[in-house]
Scaffold this motif. Sequence first.
Motif, PDB file in Angstrom:
ATOM      1  N   ARG A 176       0.822  -1.218   0.000  1.00 38.86           N
ATOM      2  CA  ARG A 176       0.000   0.000   0.000  1.00 38.86           C
ATOM      3  C   ARG A 176       0.855   1.267   0.000  1.00 38.86           C
ATOM      4  N   TYR A 177       2.069   1.159   0.521  1.00 38.79           N
ATOM      5  CA  TYR A 177       2.911   2.353   0.661  1.00 38.79           C
ATOM      6  C   TYR A 177       3.731   2.665  -0.583  1.00 38.79           C
ATOM      7  N   GLY A 178       3.530   1.886  -1.649  1.00 40.26           N
ATOM      8  CA  GLY A 178       4.211   2.165  -2.903  1.00 40.26           C
ATOM      9  C   GLY A 178       5.517   1.412  -3.036  1.00 40.26           C
ATOM     10  N   VAL A 179       6.112   1.539  -4.211  1.00 46.97           N
ATOM     11  CA  VAL A 179       7.338   0.792  -4.496  1.00 46.97           C
ATOM     12  C   VAL A 179       8.575   1.609  -4.112  1.00 46.97           C
ATOM     13  N   ASN A 180       9.639   0.907  -3.853  1.00 53.15           N
ATOM     14  CA  ASN A 180      10.897   1.544  -3.471  1.00 53.15           C
ATOM     15  C   ASN A 180      11.646   1.991  -4.731  1.00 53.15           C
TER      16      ASN A 180
END
Length: 288
Positions: free
Chosen positions: A270-274
């Motif tokens: 949910r927090y997005g990709v690195n």
Amino acid sequence: MTNTNEFQQKRVLAVHDISCVGKCSLTVALPIISAAGVECSVLPTAVLSTHTGGFRDFTFRDLTEDIRPIIVHWKSLGIHFDAIYTGYLGSFEQIDIVSALFDEFASEDTTIIVDPVMGDNGTLYAAFDDTFPPEMKKLCGKADVILPNLTEATAMLGEKYKDGPYTKNYIEKIFRRLEEATNTKKIVLTGVNLDNEKMGAATYDAETGNIDYILGENIPGRYHGTGDVFGSAVVGALVNGMSLADSVRAAVDFTVESIRWTAKAGTDIRYGVNFEANLAGYIKNVQG
């Protein structure tokens, strides 16, 4: 004023919302475009505590009433943008405002790039109904480059969405129908897969007739914000003078590596990709 000094930094205006947590929209566009060596000015359309994918009880503040005064102030300063890049627009009013923004600030050497963010996986986002895609199609008609996924492309064409894998014949029909519908000469179609092993994008340059399929590893799972990572990477490369196909190749490689890194870490998607861990490779690709 147009930049004529080779050492003068180019400037992109990114028109997106801000999700304070969860990497997408402006929190993605600003660092990626800046990493490409390009100044990224921002025009926020809304502020959310988190993005809307997978989070509940998020806060939302619409900034529509602030956009016009900002534009008026910029106009008084004579600001020049080498590119204008738009993403999620949450209302018909915002589409109208952005259309006027193009008229006010797009000079002959300004590249207009529209990502017609409206839906994914065959479904429009909850904020939109069937009256929205025709208006977004009109906005795309003012763009030099558009970046729809297949859900958005078929919605603008009034066609029923179908799942992949796709044939090249199908993709090329979509390109030509989009060109006819919008008169846009450079189109990047995302979410393209010709089999189950590879996923990526296809590009169409109407001026040359070139169609390129630029694919990478299809990593299972849905990762929030990857469309914004991809689009921002395309913009940074294009403004650096790369061709459409080369810009998309840099963006596909960068996005796939960011997804792979995130999948290996096993973090909450949910927090997005690195993408941050892979910026060095992207910078090398776009700045040599």
